[in-house]
Design a protein around this motif. Sequence first.
Motif, mmCIF file in Angstrom:
data_model
loop_
_atom_site.group_PDB
_atom_site.id
_atom_site.type_symbol
_atom_site.label_atom_id
_atom_site.label_comp_id
_atom_site.label_asym_id
_atom_site.label_seq_id
_atom_site.Cartn_x
_atom_site.Cartn_y
_atom_site.Cartn_z
ATOM 1 N N VAL A 67 47.390 35.630 31.238
ATOM 2 C CA VAL A 67 48.204 36.769 30.824
ATOM 3 C C VAL A 67 49.251 36.377 29.790
ATOM 4 O O VAL A 67 49.366 36.992 28.725
ATOM 5 C CB VAL A 67 48.889 37.431 32.046
ATOM 6 N N TRP A 103 48.731 45.225 30.052
ATOM 7 C CA TRP A 103 48.207 44.777 31.346
ATOM 8 C C TRP A 103 49.175 45.138 32.471
ATOM 9 O O TRP A 103 48.762 45.631 33.529
ATOM 10 C CB TRP A 103 47.965 43.264 31.302
ATOM 11 N N GLN A 118 48.974 48.838 33.232
ATOM 12 C CA GLN A 118 47.810 49.200 34.046
ATOM 13 C C GLN A 118 48.113 49.073 35.535
ATOM 14 O O GLN A 118 47.600 49.854 36.357
ATOM 15 C CB GLN A 118 46.617 48.324 33.664
#
Length: 200
Positions: A109, A120, A123
């Motif tokens: 990440v 991300w 989400q």
Amino acid sequence: MDFRSIAEKRYTTKKFDASKKISNSQIDDLKHILKLSPSSINSQPWLFSFVSHKETKDALAEASFFNAPKIKDASHLVVFSVKDNLEQFERHVEKNLSEGSVNFYKQFVKEQPKEKTINWLSQQVYITLGFFLAACASMDIDSTPMEGIEPDKYKDILKIEDHKVLFSVAIGYRDVEDSNQPELIGKSRLSAEEVIQSID
């Protein structure tokens, strides 16, 4: 009531009864449920703002385009935000997550461009939306999820720092004359054959 029946009865409320308020105990339950939401690597990159203060709710309504009437009449507005201060988020990861989660974050990440990382994280917040809507429905609380808002104005009104506002959810109780009720118009969904694949 079984969850299938709850899903069949749940709908996006278009008109709330302004005279009906959600009890403090149910709001406490919803806060606890949101705190328990799942997220990848248990990242929990979120902030949930519960607003019932009339003047604040009205100000947020004015920053919500055509959604304003729903917000003004709803019992509460819940604003969902994602952490966008990545330095601060990494400190949270190091302090609170397991070694495996920390390693995943650093390897998969952290090395992405900043916008990809924030996407991300966002989400993960959207996962909580489904969790929250289902919880409301199970408690006979009506809800309206909304992306039709002005996030920067929301952030200013709520004095939110180190987070990006993503969306909000008006919660309360439907007006008996709400024309969007499934009992009146049914539910419009694609057939199972179109959206579900079974590999037996």
